[in-house]
Design an enzyme around this catalytic site. Structure first.
Site, PDB file in Angstrom:
ATOM      1  N   GLN A 162      50.112  44.188  44.014  1.00  0.00           N
ATOM      2  CA  GLN A 162      49.858  42.371  43.827  1.00  0.00           C
ATOM      3  C   GLN A 162      49.239  41.986  42.489  1.00  0.00           C
ATOM      4  OE1 GLN A 162      48.868  41.364  47.996  1.00  0.00           O
ATOM      5  NE2 GLN A 162      47.882  43.480  47.704  1.00  0.00           N
TER       6      GLN A 162
ATOM      7  N   HIS B 115      53.954  40.608  42.138  1.00  0.00           N
ATOM      8  CA  HIS B 115      53.490  38.741  41.980  1.00  0.00           C
ATOM      9  C   HIS B 115      53.280  38.726  39.916  1.00  0.00           C
ATOM     10  CE1 HIS B 115      50.816  38.293  45.734  1.00  0.00           C
ATOM     11  NE2 HIS B 115      51.328  38.329  46.163  1.00  0.00           N
TER      12      HIS B 115
ATOM     13  N   ALA C 106      37.854  53.019  44.680  1.00  0.00           N
ATOM     14  CA  ALA C 106      39.127  54.144  44.405  1.00  0.00           C
ATOM     15  C   ALA C 106      39.146  55.229  43.629  1.00  0.00           C
ATOM     16  CB  ALA C 106      40.004  52.673  43.628  1.00  0.00           C
TER      17      ALA C 106
HETATM   18  N1  APR Z   1      37.624  49.982  44.933  1.00  0.00           N
HETATM   19  C1  APR Z   1      38.486  50.375  46.203  1.00  0.00           C
HETATM   20  N2  APR Z   1      39.157  48.546  46.685  1.00  0.00           N
HETATM   21  C2  APR Z   1      37.632  47.735  45.990  1.00  0.00           C
HETATM   22  C3  APR Z   1      36.906  47.947  45.097  1.00  0.00           C
HETATM   23  C4  APR Z   1      36.746  49.814  44.306  1.00  0.00           C
HETATM   24  N3  APR Z   1      35.946  49.612  43.620  1.00  0.00           N
HETATM   25  N4  APR Z   1      36.484  47.003  44.375  1.00  0.00           N
HETATM   26  C5  APR Z   1      36.296  45.810  45.137  1.00  0.00           C
HETATM   27  N5  APR Z   1      37.458  46.304  45.909  1.00  0.00           N
HETATM   28  C6  APR Z   1      38.616  45.605  47.246  1.00  0.00           C
HETATM   29  C7  APR Z   1      37.339  44.813  48.201  1.00  0.00           C
HETATM   30  O1  APR Z   1      36.860  45.504  49.505  1.00  0.00           O
HETATM   31  C8  APR Z   1      39.083  43.877  48.342  1.00  0.00           C
HETATM   32  O2  APR Z   1      38.676  44.148  49.618  1.00  0.00           O
HETATM   33  O3  APR Z   1      39.282  45.608  46.355  1.00  0.00           O
HETATM   34  C9  APR Z   1      40.119  43.892  47.219  1.00  0.00           C
HETATM   35  C10 APR Z   1      40.241  42.782  46.449  1.00  0.00           C
HETATM   36  O4  APR Z   1      40.889  42.090  47.610  1.00  0.00           O
HETATM   37  P1  APR Z   1      40.725  40.333  46.482  1.00  0.00           P
HETATM   38  O5  APR Z   1      39.848  40.094  45.619  1.00  0.00           O
HETATM   39  O6  APR Z   1      41.565  39.923  47.914  1.00  0.00           O
HETATM   40  O7  APR Z   1      42.878  40.854  45.981  1.00  0.00           O
HETATM   41  P2  APR Z   1      44.143  41.312  46.149  1.00  0.00           P
HETATM   42  O8  APR Z   1      43.952  41.358  47.497  1.00  0.00           O
HETATM   43  O9  APR Z   1      44.865  41.862  45.638  1.00  0.00           O
HETATM   44  O10 APR Z   1      44.317  39.349  45.999  1.00  0.00           O
HETATM   45  C11 APR Z   1      45.893  39.915  46.087  1.00  0.00           C
HETATM   46  O11 APR Z   1      45.368  37.234  46.388  1.00  0.00           O
HETATM   47  O12 APR Z   1      44.208  35.725  44.717  1.00  0.00           O
HETATM   48  C12 APR Z   1      45.960  36.221  45.312  1.00  0.00           C
HETATM   49  O13 APR Z   1      48.130  36.782  43.946  1.00  0.00           O
HETATM   50  C13 APR Z   1      46.236  36.923  43.908  1.00  0.00           C
HETATM   51  O14 APR Z   1      47.353  39.342  43.845  1.00  0.00           O
HETATM   52  C14 APR Z   1      46.418  38.323  44.871  1.00  0.00           C
HETATM   53  C15 APR Z   1      46.429  39.263  45.714  1.00  0.00           C
END
Ligand code: APR
Length: 224
Positions: free
Chosen positions: A85, A103, A213
């Site tokens: 994404q 995306h 991660a």
């Molecule tokens: N290791 C693992 N997971 C992590 C870490 C880390 N170091 N840091 C943060 N996270 C997790 C958080 O717990 C959360 O569940 O990553 C996730 C980030 O979530 P979002 O910020 O919502 O990002 P994402 O899920 O990629 O958003 C999806 O939403 O805003 C739109 O188009 C945009 O592609 C994006 C989509």
């Protein structure tokens, strides 16, 4: 083994790129409605380009982390379909040979007039002429809210043919990606979630591996 992996902003967090819904939330600096919708681009293309030009500059200053490198290793060991994404290029710079950006990509430009795509300059402006049609309708090649994600046929097919599915660093808030685990599970695919905390769709997974991660992804791959 056929494996499909979906990544989200969390896999790039330890590289220094803000996630969207965390405390350092990218969207907190800009209201979503201000920058990531087609309407925002029509209303204020200068603001939208400034937002993405800043993200492109940030990206040029960070590097892939151990999680990105581990997924490149996974592609050498198994039949991997890597879907992200994320619009950053850290998977490619971490060595992944084939990345599906559902995306779009920060480093690609799109002509809103003729749909031509090209490698984005560091600084992009609406008045940049399209190399194909010459019109000044240049936008980031990013899938904005309300627009159709890219490559969905290929993604659904991969999910239906995989032995394993893993979602890494995504909050499970945005569909269709948030529905991938359910879709895979209906085919009997074993589903893993690798995250710092439970996502909104954590119940869709057979196993959840909690931690950053850069640690959990190499360990998970070593366990396969
Ligand atoms: N290791 C693992 N997971 C992590 C870490 C880390 N170091 N840091 C943060 N996270 C997790 C958080 O717990 C959360 O569940 O990553 C996730 C980030 O979530 P979002 O910020 O919502 O990002 P994402 O899920 O990629 O958003 C999806 O939403 O805003 C739109 O188009 C945009 O592609 C994006 C989509």
């Amino acid at each position: 083994m056929r494996i499909t992996v979906l990544t989200g902003a969390g896999i790039s967090a330890e590289s220094g790129l803000a996630t969207f819904r965390g405390d350092d939330g990218l969207w907190e600096n800009h209201r979503v409605e201000d920058v990531a919708t087609p309407q925002a681009f029509i209303r204020d293309p200068v603001l939208v380009h400034r937002f993405y030009n800043q993200r492109r500059a940030n990206l040029a200053r960070v590097d892939p982390n151990a999680a990105h490198h581990a997924l490149a290793q996974l592609a050498r060991m198994h039949d991997l379909t890597l879907v992200t994404q994320n619009v950053d290029n850290l998977h490619e710079r971490g060595g992944s040979p084939d990345v599906i950006h559902m995306h779009g990509e920060l480093n690609r430009a799109l002509c809103a007039a003729c749909d031509h795509r090209w490698d984005a300059p560091a600084l992009m402006h609406r008045a940049d002429p399209c190399p194909a049609c010459g019109q000044t309708a240049t936008r980031p090649d990013i899938v904005w809210f309300g627009e159709m994600p890219y490559h969905m046929e290929r993604i659904w097919a991969a999910l239906e043919q995989s032995d394993l599915f893993a979602a890494i660093g995504t909050s499970g808030n945005v569909y269709p990606a948030a529905g991938f685990a359910q879709h895979a599970a209906r085919m009997g695919t074993r589903c893993f979630e690798l995250n710092l905390a439970d996502s909104a769709n954590a119940r869709d997974f057979d196993q959840r591996i909690t931690g950053p991660a850069s640690q959990t992804v190499p360990e998970w791959i070593a366990s396969l």
